[in-house]
Design a protein around this motif. Structure first.
Motif, mmCIF file in Angstrom:
data_model
loop_
_atom_site.group_PDB
_atom_site.id
_atom_site.type_symbol
_atom_site.label_atom_id
_atom_site.label_comp_id
_atom_site.label_asym_id
_atom_site.label_seq_id
_atom_site.Cartn_x
_atom_site.Cartn_y
_atom_site.Cartn_z
ATOM 1 N N ILE A 203 0.949 -1.162 -0.055
ATOM 2 C CA ILE A 203 0.113 0.013 0.082
ATOM 3 C C ILE A 203 0.763 1.340 0.059
ATOM 4 O O ILE A 203 0.665 2.230 -0.800
ATOM 5 N N ARG A 207 1.431 3.741 -3.202
ATOM 6 C CA ARG A 207 1.311 5.399 -3.052
ATOM 7 C C ARG A 207 2.421 6.170 -3.495
ATOM 8 O O ARG A 207 2.242 7.085 -4.323
ATOM 9 N N THR A 231 -1.404 7.977 3.446
ATOM 10 C CA THR A 231 -2.030 6.602 3.905
ATOM 11 C C THR A 231 -2.125 6.320 5.307
ATOM 12 O O THR A 231 -2.604 5.119 5.611
ATOM 13 N N ARG A 234 -5.459 5.361 6.946
ATOM 14 C CA ARG A 234 -6.022 3.921 6.460
ATOM 15 C C ARG A 234 -4.921 2.954 7.273
ATOM 16 O O ARG A 234 -5.653 1.825 7.673
#
Length: 319
Positions: A203, A207, A231, A234
């Motif tokens: 992730i 990004r 991020t 999250r």
């Protein structure tokens, strides 16, 4: 849900040296425990016998331990206070011939009981399970390396694999330091942690790649800080909800999954932090060049456009 300010860029890369020092201390500490204490292999990997016993009332665990004169004895509750699991590594030939019968005989003065299950794992089978466990972890790491190399770039793949080794070594060090049994549950926890840590890392990397492609700045530190900050909410919420679930298992799941939940708690914390403070800074240490990366992407786009143009000309000429 935004826990952190979505417009604020946090300076994670400014703390990469401190995080590297802490990481090295954890790694060296883990290696120290693994070298001095080693791993305490359970019945699944070392071989031995497991007997599940049910009492009419609460199982008198201390009396059970006192009544059984067996090597490497472990007595834990199983599911309820009335049931216990008795584990031991070896015994006399008489006990080994019919474990359930002789365990019941040795415990006849501890209360009204019923032997519900007997599992025996030989040393050869235990060694085979141990080898297959090591193979499972090794294969998973190799497949991760191949996957990330194709999806991202070799520097991303190498950073992710080093991050995975980092997490596994620290988790194994924690297992050794806490004296937890290494069994199939432990293997399942380690493989789960590898997948969880990899998910966080991908992730963050995804990004970073999007930020590199869309951004005008070639400052890698800025791109990484911006990507991780975007991020962060999250990552925090995912880790927190997972950790709360595992903490529930730790406090209310009983002794039978205590080791599994303990390993998961360590792995979730380490895996989350390593994806930010270990995997991402490695792109800087491996000298990832944004300008060259953008040029390589531009070349691929030009090659793809040329291929599409040639195909369109071929189809037009063939009509």
């Amino acid at each position: 849900m935004q826990v952190f300010d979505s417009g604020k860029i946090y300076d994670f890369m400014g703390k990469k040296l401190g995080s590297f020092v802490i990481s090295c201390l954890l790694i060296f500490g883990s290696i120290f425990f693994l070298a001095t204490k080693g791993l305490n292999y359970g019945i699944d990997f070392a071989g031995g016998t497991l007997v599940q016993v049910r009492y009419d009332g609460p199982a008198p665990i201390e009396k059970i331990r006192a009544a059984l004169d067996l090597p490497n004895l472990s007595v834990t509750e199983f599911g309820s206070a009335n049931e216990v699991v008795i584990r031991y590594s070896s015994a006399s030939e008489q006990v080994a011939a019919d474990p359930g019968r002789y365990i019941a005989k040795m415990l006849e003065n501890t209360g009204n009981l019923e032997v519900r299950r007997v599992d025996v794992v030989g040393p050869k089978v235990g060694a085979e399970l141990r080898e297959k466990g090591i193979m499972a972890i090794s294969v998973s790491l190799v497949l991760i390396l191949i996957y990330i190399a194709f999806r991202f770039e070799w520097r991303f793949a190498l950073a992710a694999i080093i991050c995975e080794f980092h997490d596994v070594i620290i988790v194994l060090g924690a297992i050794s330091a806490l004296g937890l049994d290494v069994n199939l549950d432990t293997l399942a926890a380690v493989l789960t942690i590898i997948g969880y840590s990899l998910n966080d890392t991908i992730i963050v990397f995804d990004r970073i790649r999007e930020g590199v492609q869309a951004g005008k700045s070639n400052d890698l530190n800025h791109n990484i800080n911006e990507s991780i900050s975007a991020t962060l909410s999250r990552t925090f919420m995912t880790s927190l909800t997972t950790l709360l679930t595992v903490l529930t298992l730790f406090f209310f799941g009983g002794d039978i999954i205590h080791g599994f939940s303990t390993i998961m708690i360590v792995g979730i914390v380490i895996g989350t932090l390593s994806s930010i403070f270990i995997a991402a800074p490695m792109l800087i240490w491996f000298k990832f060049d944004i300008a060259k990366y953008k040029e390589a992407l531009a070349q691929k786009q030009r090659a793809k456009a040329e291929k599409e143009r040639m195909r369109a000309m071929y189809e037009k000429g063939s009509v």
